[in-house]
Write a protein that holds these residues in place. Sequence first.
Motif, short mmCIF file in Angstrom:
data_model
loop_
_atom_site.label_atom_id
_atom_site.label_comp_id
_atom_site.label_asym_id
_atom_site.label_seq_id
_atom_site.Cartn_x
_atom_site.Cartn_y
_atom_site.Cartn_z
N TYR A 1 0.83 -1.21 0.00
CA TYR A 1 0.00 0.00 0.00
C TYR A 1 0.86 1.26 0.00
N PHE B 1 -3.68 -1.32 7.40
CA PHE B 1 -3.70 -0.77 6.04
C PHE B 1 -3.72 0.76 6.08
N ASN C 1 -1.51 3.51 4.03
CA ASN C 1 -2.15 4.36 3.00
C ASN C 1 -3.57 4.64 3.46
N TYR D 1 -6.55 3.62 1.24
CA TYR D 1 -6.66 2.24 0.76
C TYR D 1 -8.14 1.81 0.66
#
Length: 544
Positions: free
Chosen positions: A294, A336, A340, A343
């Motif tokens: 990510y 996640f 990012n 995401y």
Amino acid sequence: MSRSFKTIQFCAVLSLLAVTGCTPTDSTAAGGQSAASSVQMMELNKDLGHAEVNDAYRTTYEIFVYSFADSDNDGTGDLQGVISKLDYIEDMGFNQIWLMPVSPSGTYHKYDVDDYMAIDPAYGTMDDFDELISKCREKNINVIIDLVLNHTSVNHPWFKAAWDYLKELPSDWGPSSDYCPYFDYYNFSRDAQDGYAPLEGTNWYYEARFWSGMPDLNLGSERVRKEISDIMKFWIDHGVAGFRLDAVTSYYTGNNEMSTDFLKWLVSEGKSLKNDCYFVGEGWTDRNTFAGYYASGIDSMFDFSFANNEGVIASVLKGADAKAYGQAQVNEQELFSSINKNYINAPFYTNHDMARSAGYYVNDGGRKVKMAGAMNLLMSGNAFVYYGEELGMKGSGKDENKRAPMYWSSDPEAEGMCDGPADMDEVKMVWPSYEEQKDDDTSILNYYRQAIKTRNAFRSISHGTVTMADDLSSASICAYTKEYEGEKVLLVLNTTENEEDVNLSAYSEFNTLKAVLNTGEEEITFKDGTLHMPAFSIAVLTGE
Ligand code: CA
């Protein structure tokens, strides 16, 4: 071309199974569910609305064109076949399709591409592709295609040109990309190395990690990157919404940092061509490793931790604590988003590389197959369903078996039926065909339709942030809220074969049973603050 004898045999077995009724349950329905609970599901869910779909949070159907639907009766699926099934895809509630590779290739699976800017003749023409895009647009269905960039086919003109050049090159001369730019497209070496194959007719070797028929591209080459940019532009101009990226962890085998750097260039290049170009990457590895990708800015990475026979979903249905399903989602959100914040998770349950899920459970009457499908579809992000899972198709062992013909009919000669890959074994289906399931409210197919309908009704389900209701959750019950832009739902799942009562008095803001997904005979009831949950059932509550 006539259908092969082997296929006729295979199909005859299917027909026999259908006639003798091989459902592993004594109830009559396709999925082992009596009419009573499906009445509740159909009654309650029929009033569900449909949330606006205007972003990359989709419900995506993965299609292997070869085995999906055959329009010209040559035994091989094709793009016109996909077009002929768009009403089905729309009716199921899918709003995006992922086409596995459609470009010319010498293999049935087409993950070794001969020409990135064309359609395999067995699948049709670019005009067929344009027609597919145009018909999908009318239905607000996005199309994403597989982009296989780690390697080409050995028959790709780039590789053949480099090969010819090295064959002619005097052994005491140094190679030069000035004379043959394609020498720069692959990773050639005079030395034998791990992951390299000998280049026939020369004393050179070339990197081919998967198979000697798939030479790895030199992704650091500016020339290769220019080709990749042109390829993306070609398909974007033909109307794709984005790309599924094959084997991103193999871009630089064993080097996640360099692979992530390449991915960063790729995503940035794609978004410079089309600012909302969507990318989802395949990194079949552990959660921390695929999550690391990510950092490239990619929209989505496939969430391998919930998938397959030993992922979170199957583990819970085989006896792990129910609450692990919710807690794993919370953990992923934190992980996640720390890498990012934009995401979009890409949950999936099975794909073309995994055994089909109907084989994960023994004698469960279809209840776990259904429940697992919903547990995938109720996750936030872009949820993927592999074709045929909505019928409970079987298929395991060699790859060909996992890519068997979509089971539209128990009659192998019925319209649209494909032959499947030549080396496929006989695949014994457990659950009936589409024809037999489509009008049965208790079927696996209808359960999937209801699960997708439930997903598509609430942006809090497709987009929302999960918060565990720890006080309600246990080994048997997973309860959690999902919230998105002020909309909140409470989801309660009973992942066991025992009935459970859940006291919701501390959650009085959720006073309405809004949707149910039930797999067995008993109804879900909600009375005086107590939610009664039959085996393998799911309730969605809201505050209205
Ligand atoms: Ca065909």
